[in-house]
Design an enzyme around this catalytic site. Structure first.
Site, short mmCIF file in Angstrom:
data_model
loop_
_atom_site.label_atom_id
_atom_site.label_comp_id
_atom_site.label_asym_id
_atom_site.label_seq_id
_atom_site.Cartn_x
_atom_site.Cartn_y
_atom_site.Cartn_z
N SER A 1 0.96 -1.29 0.27
CA SER A 1 -0.12 0.19 0.04
C SER A 1 0.47 1.62 0.16
CB SER A 1 -0.78 0.26 1.29
OG SER A 1 -2.16 0.66 1.18
N HIS B 1 -7.07 -6.22 -1.25
CA HIS B 1 -6.61 -5.04 -0.81
C HIS B 1 -5.60 -5.51 0.90
CE1 HIS B 1 -3.74 -1.19 -1.13
NE2 HIS B 1 -4.33 -1.00 0.39
#
Length: 668
Positions: free
Chosen positions: A510, A623
């Site tokens: 991320s 994610h």
């Protein structure tokens, strides 16, 4: 000699969470989660008798049993289970026996909360908009900024509503409605009202904005929070005079510290109990074993003059106490990640769930008045941990170019030998406003067990060191935060001679993936890199991420249409012609937070320039692959990371050997 931890050991580890003390204060119910290699994740309920320490497993089977909640008389436990195919609320006797299904809602049910008289429960139930041809493929009409969400996909007129469930008749009465999610419900002490959070999902605002609402049961609603922000986890004082809650008003965007508030319901006066605390009220510690555990609400003290709550600071999350006058003190003293807690103020103790670098997660007892009295209650991983060798991190700090102390850790291989030279991997956390800390991190332990010294650090932008520090990277991505990370590497090379400065590698996910990309575009000191679920291009991220339309302005300082050049200047893709470090790109196909097009752009740019790059796409992964994804994909991801580093360093070593041999031949 015991081996170090492996990627496959994910299937053997257990994790304790969500402790709930019985009304008489004699028992605690909790959940134990594990990863079933064949059937994904499963969790079960356990009950521990505090006086004897005896623990009994209360539910069994290959399903998920979560959210245990005691009835007011202590005779029943409600819980959430998917044993009928979809999450529903079930009841089971505190004496044992078979569980009974309470709800049968089409959209599933969660978050049970008992009424004070024990005759009914509140539940959150997903309500779908009825359409013709429900099972037919149909277009999605989009009119709002927020039309998709990572982990949920496209938002199709489905909202979490609060229902009143009659325990005897099983009748379900809908209490809320409208295009909003309703969550975190709490009964008033007299049972006439409920307090809850109500999302602002259909407004021009951030995806997690919410108001705090009080409803006369089934009647009129009143917003009691002030301003636009995220206001959650209401809890009434026993006399019904105050309502406490967590909240923040986005003053510093996503870098705003969470605070604890209390509103006096008669006067409407709200006070911030942590205004002068300058630390985050809540748990911001990053790990890969604790995702999805329920965040505990604050708990009122026995005299109703203050509240107990979890706060994050200096690499730990701990139990704290705040008075209504704003004085804050720390209750638990362990260096650990305290992520779950149940307070029994009447009996002066708390049961908390905590992790450390060598404890995945267990329960502990703590006295509220005697900080020295902390006792471990469970040891759920004793068998597996007796068979493997874990590493204990060494903490160090250095002063950055702004005069701030930067907390960092070094994790050595389990069978470390001082005389050897070891490769070093720099791990960079996501967020960027998270915090590495004293918690169990399987990925870091596995890298150490694979022969790497692991460096992890909290550069500016991290929680845990005050408001100014946590907002220190905003508008400056790749600036001061980059310098902090490079300074951490320099510190290690200067102070630890067992690290091979010619064998440095880097990875992160991320924001950590963004920073990995940025680093290899700025320096060639790293010999291999793995970027995970990363950002490479802020220009496109603005329009494709589920949070891009506000997160970009918060973090970079501008919307796309305000200053596209500023966004491009902070985009690692701009530096692709300078990226000579062999790069492995890992990304989930269904990542809506940092969509996979970010990885696609970077891969194509590097491949077209004949750079050394490999791209791995994980099917049906969002994610959070590294934290709650498909178990097989989680293991594969870890194996890809280690094999890429090993391969690149081996090739470098072989190339160096060949160069030396050729030089020797030339001399002859």
């Amino acid at each position: 000699m015991k081996p170090g931890i492996s990627a496959e050991d994910l299937y053997r580890l257990k994790f304790v969470s969500d402790p709930q003390v019985s009304p008489d204060g004699e028992k605690v119910a909790y959940t134990v989660k594990r990863i079933n290699k064949d059937k994904n994740y499963e969790s079960h309920l356990y009950i521990c008798t505090l006086s004897s320490g005896a623990t009994v497993q209360w539910t069994r089977g290959s399903h998920n049993d979560t959210s245990p909640r005691w009835s007011p008389d202590g005779k029943l436990l409600s819980f959430v289970s998917d044993r009928s195919g979809k999450n529903q609320i079930w009841l089971i006797s505190a004496e044992g026996g078979e569980a009974e299904q309470l709800t049968s809602s089409e959209g599933g049910a969660s978050s049970p909360v008992w009424s004070p008289d024990g005759k009914s429960l509140l539940a959150a139930i997903t309500v779908k908009k009825k359409t013709d041809g429900e099972n037919r493929l149909r277009p999605l009409e989009v009119t709002e900024l927020q039309y998709k969400a990572d982990g949920r996909g496209m938002l199709k007129d489905e909202y979490s509503q609060l229902f009143l469930i009659d325990r005897e008749t099983r009748n379900e009465t809908q209490l809320t409605s409208g295009p909003n999610d309703h969550f975190g419900a709490e009964w008033s002490p007299d049972g006439d009202k409920i307090a809850f959070s109500k999302s602002r999902t259909n407004e021009d605002t951030v995806s997690y904005a919410s108001d705090l609402v009080i409803q006369q049961l089934g009647g009129e609603e009143k917003i009691v929070s002030h301003g636009t922000g995220a206001f959650t986890d209401p809890v009434w004082s026993a006399d019904g005079e105050y309502l406490a809650y967590f909240g923040q008003t986005f003053e510093h965007g996503s870098a705003t510290l969470g605070n604890l508030h209390a509103v006096h319901l008669d006067s409407g006066v709200t006070v911030c109990l942590t205004k002068n605390f300058d630390e985050h009220a809540g748990d911001a510690v990053i790990g890969d074993m604790h995702y999805g555990h329920p965040a505990p609400k604050a708990a009122w003290s026995k005299d109703r003059k203050g509240l107990y709550f979890i706060a994050t600071l200096n690499g730990n999350s701990s139990l704290h106490y705040a008075t209504l006058e704003g004085e804050v003190s720390q209750i638990t003293k362990q260096d650990c990640h305290l992520y779950g807690c149940a307070v029994d103020s009447e009996n002066d103790y708390a049961i908390f769930a905590a992790s450390s670098p060598v404890i995945p997660g267990d329960l502990f007892y703590a006295s509220l008045s005697n900080s020295a009295e902390e006792v471990r209650l469970t040891d759920v991983n004793s068998e597996v941990l007796s068979e493997i060798d874990l590493s204990h991190p060494e903490e160090f700090r250095f002063t950055n170019d702004e005069g701030n102390s930067v907390q960092s850790w070094l994790l050595k291989p389990p069978r470390f030998e001082e005389v050897k030279k070891y490769p070093l991997v720099l791990e960079i956390h996501g967020g960027p406003h998270g915090m590495y800390g004293n918690t169990f991190f399987h990925e870091l332990q596995m890298l150490a067990a694979s022969g790497y010294v692991v460096l992890y650090s909290n550069p500016r932008g991290s929680y845990g060191y005050g408001q100014q520090f946590v907002k220190g990277c905003m508008g400056d991505y790749g600036g001061g935060d980059y310098r902090d990370l490079m300074a951490a590497v320099d510190y290690v090379l200067a102070h630890y001679d067992f690290v091979d400065m010619e064998q440095l590698v880097v990875t992160g996910g991320s924001y950590g993936g963004f920073m990995t990309n940025w680093i290899i575009g700025r320096t060639s000191r790293f010999k291999a890199a793995v970027t995970q679920r990363s950002i490479s291009n802020w220009l496109s991220f603005y329009g494709v991420s589920d949070i891009g339309f506000y997160f970009t302005k918060w973090e970079i300082g501008y919307h796309l249409f305000e200053d596209p050049e500023k966004l491009w200047q902070h985009s690692p893709l701009r530096l692709s012609n300078r990226m000579d470090t062999p790069l492995l790109i890992l990304h989930g196909e269904e990542d809506y937070r940092c969509p996979i097009e970010q990885a696609e752009q970077l891969f194509i740019a590097l491949k077209q320039q004949d750079k050394k790059v490999k791209f791995v796409r994980f099917p049906k992964a969002d994610h959070n692959l590294s934290r709650n994804g498909d178990p097989g994909l989680r293991v594969a991801r870890l194996q890809f990371i280690v094999s890429w580093f090993d391969q690149q360093l081996e090739e470098l070593e072989n190339k160096g050997g060949a160069i030396l041999e050729n030089a020797a031949a030339d001399r002859v």
